[in-house]
Design a protein around this motif. Structure first.
Motif, PDB file in Angstrom:
ATOM      1  N   GLY A  67       0.802  -1.211   0.000  1.00 29.68           N
ATOM      2  CA  GLY A  67       0.000   0.000   0.000  1.00 29.68           C
ATOM      3  C   GLY A  67       0.833   1.258   0.000  1.00 29.68           C
ATOM      4  O   GLY A  67       1.924   1.297  -0.568  1.00 29.68           O
ATOM      5  N   LEU A  68       0.302   2.268   0.681  1.00 27.69           N
ATOM      6  CA  LEU A  68       0.894   3.601   0.680  1.00 27.69           C
ATOM      7  C   LEU A  68       1.057   4.101   2.108  1.00 27.69           C
ATOM      8  O   LEU A  68       0.138   3.959   2.914  1.00 27.69           O
ATOM      9  CB  LEU A  68      -0.012   4.572  -0.078  1.00 27.69           C
ATOM     10  N   LYS A  69       2.197   4.733   2.410  1.00 26.19           N
ATOM     11  CA  LYS A  69       2.373   5.389   3.697  1.00 26.19           C
ATOM     12  C   LYS A  69       1.552   6.673   3.681  1.00 26.19           C
ATOM     13  O   LYS A  69       1.542   7.407   2.699  1.00 26.19           O
ATOM     14  CB  LYS A  69       3.839   5.723   3.951  1.00 26.19           C
ATOM     15  N   ILE A  70       0.857   6.936   4.777  1.00 23.49           N
ATOM     16  CA  ILE A  70       0.037   8.133   4.904  1.00 23.49           C
ATOM     17  C   ILE A  70       0.889   9.245   5.516  1.00 23.49           C
ATOM     18  O   ILE A  70       1.485   9.058   6.586  1.00 23.49           O
ATOM     19  CB  ILE A  70      -1.197   7.872   5.796  1.00 23.49           C
ATOM     20  N   GLU A  71       0.951  10.383   4.844  1.00 23.26           N
ATOM     21  CA  GLU A  71       1.732  11.519   5.340  1.00 23.26           C
ATOM     22  C   GLU A  71       1.140  12.045   6.643  1.00 23.26           C
ATOM     23  O   GLU A  71      -0.064  11.978   6.862  1.00 23.26           O
ATOM     24  CB  GLU A  71       1.765  12.627   4.295  1.00 23.26           C
ATOM     25  N   GLY A  72       2.011  12.568   7.504  1.00 24.26           N
ATOM     26  CA  GLY A  72       1.574  13.144   8.774  1.00 24.26           C
ATOM     27  C   GLY A  72       1.655  12.177   9.932  1.00 24.26           C
ATOM     28  O   GLY A  72       1.346  12.541  11.068  1.00 24.26           O
ATOM     29  N   TYR A  73       2.054  10.964   9.678  1.00 22.24           N
ATOM     30  CA  TYR A  73       2.189   9.941  10.717  1.00 22.24           C
ATOM     31  C   TYR A  73       3.640   9.506  10.770  1.00 22.24           C
ATOM     32  O   TYR A  73       4.316   9.522   9.756  1.00 22.24           O
ATOM     33  CB  TYR A  73       1.294   8.743  10.397  1.00 22.24           C
ATOM     34  N   PRO A  74       4.125   9.134  11.908  1.00 23.01           N
ATOM     35  CA  PRO A  74       3.434   8.809  13.156  1.00 23.01           C
ATOM     36  C   PRO A  74       3.106  10.055  13.988  1.00 23.01           C
ATOM     37  O   PRO A  74       3.716  11.095  13.828  1.00 23.01           O
ATOM     38  CB  PRO A  74       4.437   7.933  13.891  1.00 23.01           C
ATOM     39  N   VAL A  75       2.123   9.881  14.873  1.00 23.84           N
ATOM     40  CA  VAL A  75       1.772  10.888  15.873  1.00 23.84           C
ATOM     41  C   VAL A  75       1.633  10.203  17.228  1.00 23.84           C
ATOM     42  O   VAL A  75       1.433   8.982  17.299  1.00 23.84           O
ATOM     43  CB  VAL A  75       0.465  11.640  15.521  1.00 23.84           C
ATOM     44  N   ASP A  76       1.732  10.978  18.288  1.00 21.63           N
ATOM     45  CA  ASP A  76       1.573  10.477  19.663  1.00 21.63           C
ATOM     46  C   ASP A  76       2.424   9.247  19.941  1.00 21.63           C
ATOM     47  O   ASP A  76       1.962   8.295  20.579  1.00 21.63           O
ATOM     48  CB  ASP A  76       0.098  10.179  19.966  1.00 21.63           C
ATOM     49  N   ASP A  77       3.660   9.246  19.446  1.00 19.46           N
ATOM     50  CA  ASP A  77       4.603   8.137  19.644  1.00 19.46           C
ATOM     51  C   ASP A  77       4.108   6.818  19.062  1.00 19.46           C
ATOM     52  O   ASP A  77       4.533   5.743  19.483  1.00 19.46           O
ATOM     53  CB  ASP A  77       4.939   7.952  21.131  1.00 19.46           C
ATOM     54  N   GLY A  78       3.197   6.874  18.111  1.00 21.34           N
ATOM     55  CA  GLY A  78       2.686   5.668  17.470  1.00 21.34           C
ATOM     56  C   GLY A  78       3.522   5.288  16.260  1.00 21.34           C
ATOM     57  O   GLY A  78       4.518   5.925  15.930  1.00 21.34           O
ATOM     58  N   PRO A  79       3.098   4.242  15.571  1.00 24.49           N
ATOM     59  CA  PRO A  79       3.804   3.788  14.369  1.00 24.49           C
ATOM     60  C   PRO A  79       3.367   4.569  13.135  1.00 24.49           C
ATOM     61  O   PRO A  79       2.387   5.315  13.165  1.00 24.49           O
ATOM     62  CB  PRO A  79       3.374   2.323  14.262  1.00 24.49           C
ATOM     63  N   GLU A  80       4.071   4.370  12.036  1.00 24.72           N
ATOM     64  CA  GLU A  80       3.657   4.935  10.756  1.00 24.72           C
ATOM     65  C   GLU A  80       2.332   4.295  10.351  1.00 24.72           C
ATOM     66  O   GLU A  80       2.052   3.147  10.709  1.00 24.72           O
ATOM     67  CB  GLU A  80       4.712   4.678   9.687  1.00 24.72           C
ATOM     68  N   LEU A  81       1.513   5.018   9.590  1.00 27.62           N
ATOM     69  CA  LEU A  81       0.201   4.531   9.159  1.00 27.62           C
ATOM     70  C   LEU A  81       0.254   4.163   7.687  1.00 27.62           C
ATOM     71  O   LEU A  81       0.721   4.939   6.857  1.00 27.62           O
ATOM     72  CB  LEU A  81      -0.868   5.599   9.387  1.00 27.62           C
TER      73      LEU A  81
END
Length: 92
Positions: free
Chosen positions: A69-83
């Motif tokens: 798929g595709l990595k979503i820009e603007g992530y990660p947030v709140d110490d989470g993983p990439e989306l």
């Protein structure tokens, strides 16, 4: 790497190329501090959050697969993983 295609719809074509491809174990997301993505995929000490508008990721829960798929820009947030927006899944 050898994979089998699980054809749920046209986007899941084994010949289609996507910029993101990762192999790991899919798990349904429970409560997290980052609260995005319906599932995660974990492998090789990395974790990614997953979402999909065209696939039901519940079909791959607790299975080892290759997501594409595709990595979503603007992530990660709140110490989470990439989306990742998942467009295809190959069963391992």
């Amino acid at each position: 790497m050898s994979t089998l295609s699980c054809n749920n719809n046209n986007a899941n074509s084994p010949d289609r190329k996507f910029p993101f491809e990762y192999e790991g174990l899919v798990e349904k997301t429970e409560f997290t501090t980052y609260m995005y993505g319906s599932h995660t995929i974990t492998g090789n000490n990395r974790k990614y959050a997953l979402q999909s508008t065209n696939l039901n990721l519940d079909h791959y829960n607790s299975k080892r697969v290759v997501v594409k798929g595709l990595k979503i820009e603007g992530y990660p947030v709140d110490d989470g993983p990439e989306l990742i927006d998942v467009k295809a899944v190959d069963r391992k």
